[in-house]
Design a protein around this motif. Sequence first.
Motif, short mmCIF file in Angstrom:
data_model
loop_
_atom_site.label_atom_id
_atom_site.label_comp_id
_atom_site.label_asym_id
_atom_site.label_seq_id
_atom_site.Cartn_x
_atom_site.Cartn_y
_atom_site.Cartn_z
N LYS A 218 0.66 8.88 -11.65
CA LYS A 218 0.01 7.84 -12.46
C LYS A 218 -0.31 6.62 -11.61
N ASN A 219 0.41 6.45 -10.52
CA ASN A 219 0.18 5.30 -9.65
C ASN A 219 -1.00 5.54 -8.72
N THR A 220 -1.64 4.46 -8.35
CA THR A 220 -2.73 4.53 -7.38
C THR A 220 -2.14 4.61 -5.98
N ILE A 221 -2.52 5.64 -5.26
CA ILE A 221 -2.01 5.85 -3.91
C ILE A 221 -3.18 6.19 -2.98
N PHE A 222 -2.91 6.10 -1.67
CA PHE A 222 -3.87 6.54 -0.67
C PHE A 222 -3.36 7.87 -0.14
N ALA A 223 -4.04 8.97 -0.49
CA ALA A 223 -3.61 10.30 -0.09
C ALA A 223 -4.32 10.74 1.18
N ASN A 224 -3.53 11.14 2.16
CA ASN A 224 -4.08 11.60 3.44
C ASN A 224 -3.11 12.63 4.01
N SER A 225 -3.43 13.91 3.85
CA SER A 225 -2.52 14.97 4.28
C SER A 225 -2.36 15.02 5.79
N ASN A 226 -3.26 14.39 6.55
CA ASN A 226 -3.20 14.40 8.01
C ASN A 226 -2.70 13.08 8.59
N PHE A 227 -2.05 12.27 7.78
CA PHE A 227 -1.66 10.94 8.23
C PHE A 227 -0.69 10.97 9.40
N LEU A 228 0.18 11.98 9.46
CA LEU A 228 1.13 12.04 10.57
C LEU A 228 0.42 12.29 11.89
N ILE B 211 0.85 -1.18 0.00
CA ILE B 211 0.00 0.00 0.00
C ILE B 211 0.89 1.23 0.00
N ILE B 212 0.52 2.23 -0.79
CA ILE B 212 1.28 3.46 -0.91
C ILE B 212 0.48 4.57 -0.23
N ILE B 213 1.08 5.21 0.75
CA ILE B 213 0.41 6.29 1.49
C ILE B 213 1.16 7.58 1.21
N LEU B 214 0.44 8.57 0.69
CA LEU B 214 1.03 9.88 0.41
C LEU B 214 0.47 10.89 1.40
N THR B 215 1.34 11.60 2.10
CA THR B 215 0.89 12.56 3.08
C THR B 215 1.76 13.81 3.00
N GLY B 216 1.52 14.75 3.92
CA GLY B 216 2.30 15.98 3.95
C GLY B 216 1.55 17.14 3.32
N GLY B 217 2.13 18.33 3.47
CA GLY B 217 1.48 19.55 3.02
C GLY B 217 1.21 19.62 1.53
N ASP B 218 2.03 18.94 0.72
CA ASP B 218 1.85 18.97 -0.74
C ASP B 218 1.18 17.71 -1.28
N ALA B 219 0.65 16.89 -0.38
CA ALA B 219 0.08 15.61 -0.80
C ALA B 219 -1.10 15.79 -1.77
N ASP B 220 -2.02 16.67 -1.44
CA ASP B 220 -3.20 16.84 -2.30
C ASP B 220 -2.82 17.38 -3.67
N PHE B 221 -1.85 18.29 -3.70
CA PHE B 221 -1.41 18.85 -4.98
C PHE B 221 -0.78 17.76 -5.86
N LEU B 222 0.03 16.90 -5.26
CA LEU B 222 0.76 15.89 -6.02
C LEU B 222 -0.10 14.68 -6.37
N ALA B 223 -1.05 14.33 -5.52
CA ALA B 223 -1.81 13.09 -5.69
C ALA B 223 -2.49 13.02 -7.05
N LYS B 224 -3.10 14.11 -7.47
CA LYS B 224 -3.85 14.12 -8.73
C LYS B 224 -2.95 14.05 -9.96
N ARG B 225 -1.64 14.20 -9.76
CA ARG B 225 -0.71 14.20 -10.89
C ARG B 225 0.06 12.89 -11.02
#
Length: 244
Positions: A219-229, A203-217
Motif C-alpha cells: 500500500k505504501n509508495t516505494i521505489f522498486a528496483n530489482s537490480n539495485f544491489l 525514500i523507500i527502496i525495494l529490491t531483490g528477486g521478489d521485489a517486482d512481485f511484492l511491489a504491486k501488493r
Amino acid sequence: MILTVDVGNTRIKAAVFEGDTCVEGFVFDKTELGKCIENILEKFETISHLVVSSVGDVERQSFLAFETEVTVHFVSHEDIFPFSNNYGTPKTLGIDRMVLAAGATLLYPNQNRLVIDAGTCVTYDFVDENNVYQGGAIAPGLRLRYESLHQFTAKLPLLTLESSESYVGKSTVQSIHSGVVNGLVYEIDGFIDEYKAACKNIIIILTGGDADFLAKRLKNTIFANSNFLLESLNQTYQYKINND
C-alpha cells in the motif's frame, strides 16, 4: 567497463556497466560461474574491473582465475564506504547490506533511506539523512516461509510462490499462500509505516528477486528496483576508486 557480480544465497546475478549505465544483466547458477564470467569477458572486451559482493559459498578462487585479464576486487568491511557505521557489531554486518546502504547514500543524498532487499531473507537497512547507517532487521523471505511450513510440520505441503487472491484462504493450499504472501506484505508495509512515522523526508527502496512481485501488493509508495544491489556495487566501487 566494470563487471559487477552479486553472489547470493541461491543464485548469482551480474551486470556490465559503462560509467553509470547498465549495458547488460545476467542471472545464472553457481555451477555455471566460471563459464558465464568467461563468456561475459569475451563479449565485452573492454571490461577492466570485476567487482564481487558475496554472501554465498562460492570460492574466491573461482573469481581469481580471471585476475590475469581484469582487476578483481572483493568488497569487504575494510573498503571505504560513503556512510559512517553505527551498527553495534559492524564486522557482522553483511557485505550485501553495506553495499545497498552505500548505493542508497550515493544515489539519494540528503535524505533518510530505507532499503528493503526481498530475497532468500528480507533485510531492512536504514541510513539517515546525515549518512549514518543505523541498522535494520532481518526476516525470512518468501521461499523460506514456504519451506519452513513444510519442514517443521507433519502434513503441510511444500508450495511454490503464487498470488493470493484473498486474505481468506478457502483451502489449506490457499491458506498457506495467504499466510506467506499477505503476511510478508503486511510486514513490509508495517515496517515502512514505522519508519515514516519516525522520520520525514524518507525514500523507500525495494529490491531483490521478489521485489517486482511484492511491489504491486504494497500500500505504501516505494521505489522498486530489482537490480539495485548491482547498481550499488558499481557506485560503491567507483566511490572507492575516487577516494582511495
